[in-house]
Motif scaffolding. Sequence first.
Motif, PDB file in Angstrom:
ATOM      1  N   UNK A  10     -12.940  12.818   8.734  1.00  0.00           N
ATOM      2  CA  UNK A  10     -13.294  14.202   8.458  1.00  0.00           C
ATOM      3  C   UNK A  10     -14.376  14.237   7.388  1.00  0.00           C
ATOM      4  N   UNK A  11     -14.920  15.427   7.195  1.00  0.00           N
ATOM      5  CA  UNK A  11     -15.900  15.640   6.137  1.00  0.00           C
ATOM      6  C   UNK A  11     -15.525  16.941   5.428  1.00  0.00           C
ATOM      7  N   UNK A  12     -15.600  16.921   4.109  1.00  0.00           N
ATOM      8  CA  UNK A  12     -15.367  18.113   3.300  1.00  0.00           C
ATOM      9  C   UNK A  12     -16.724  18.749   3.037  1.00  0.00           C
ATOM     10  N   UNK A  13     -16.854  20.027   3.323  1.00  0.00           N
ATOM     11  CA  UNK A  13     -18.131  20.729   3.132  1.00  0.00           C
ATOM     12  C   UNK A  13     -17.897  21.909   2.205  1.00  0.00           C
ATOM     13  N   UNK A  32     -14.770  23.995   3.721  1.00  0.00           N
ATOM     14  CA  UNK A  32     -14.057  23.657   4.953  1.00  0.00           C
ATOM     15  C   UNK A  32     -13.866  22.153   5.049  1.00  0.00           C
ATOM     16  N   UNK A  33     -12.942  21.750   5.906  1.00  0.00           N
ATOM     17  CA  UNK A  33     -12.827  20.364   6.331  1.00  0.00           C
ATOM     18  C   UNK A  33     -13.138  20.355   7.814  1.00  0.00           C
ATOM     19  N   UNK A  34     -14.103  19.534   8.223  1.00  0.00           N
ATOM     20  CA  UNK A  34     -14.455  19.383   9.628  1.00  0.00           C
ATOM     21  C   UNK A  34     -13.925  18.022  10.095  1.00  0.00           C
ATOM     22  N   UNK A  35     -13.077  18.062  11.135  1.00  0.00           N
ATOM     23  CA  UNK A  35     -12.404  16.856  11.624  1.00  0.00           C
ATOM     24  C   UNK A  35     -13.187  16.223  12.767  1.00  0.00           C
ATOM     25  N   UNK A  36     -13.463  14.923  12.633  1.00  0.00           N
ATOM     26  CA  UNK A  36     -14.215  14.171  13.637  1.00  0.00           C
ATOM     27  C   UNK A  36     -13.467  14.080  14.959  1.00  0.00           C
ATOM     28  N   UNK A  37     -14.250  13.979  16.042  1.00  0.00           N
ATOM     29  CA  UNK A  37     -13.659  13.696  17.372  1.00  0.00           C
ATOM     30  C   UNK A  37     -14.141  12.342  17.841  1.00  0.00           C
TER      31      UNK A  37
END
Length: 90
Positions: free
Chosen positions: A17-20, A85-90
């Motif tokens: 994931x990435x924290x933005x 936000x946290x964006x979760x990788x696929x």
Amino acid sequence: MLGQQAPQSLALGQLGSIFINDTSAKTGQWGRIYCISAATFTTLTSGNKANGTACMAGTLTGISLAAGMEIQGIFTAITLAGGSVIAYDV
């Protein structure tokens, strides 16, 4: 919450994931975006699946989500106007 067909690894964040929390544009491929604090998206772009299969693609602008809300799909670009936000990788 994720539907029954969603991989558990995405639900648990095991793919990364990435924290933005800034306003610079981010690119990648995410399947779930969770709002830590109220977030407004300057742009939120959806694209093709990782295997290249086409899906509904387009760009949402000016979308606001409250803290604790999430949006799911295949997203390839995120720019915030504010929030985190946290964006979760696929």
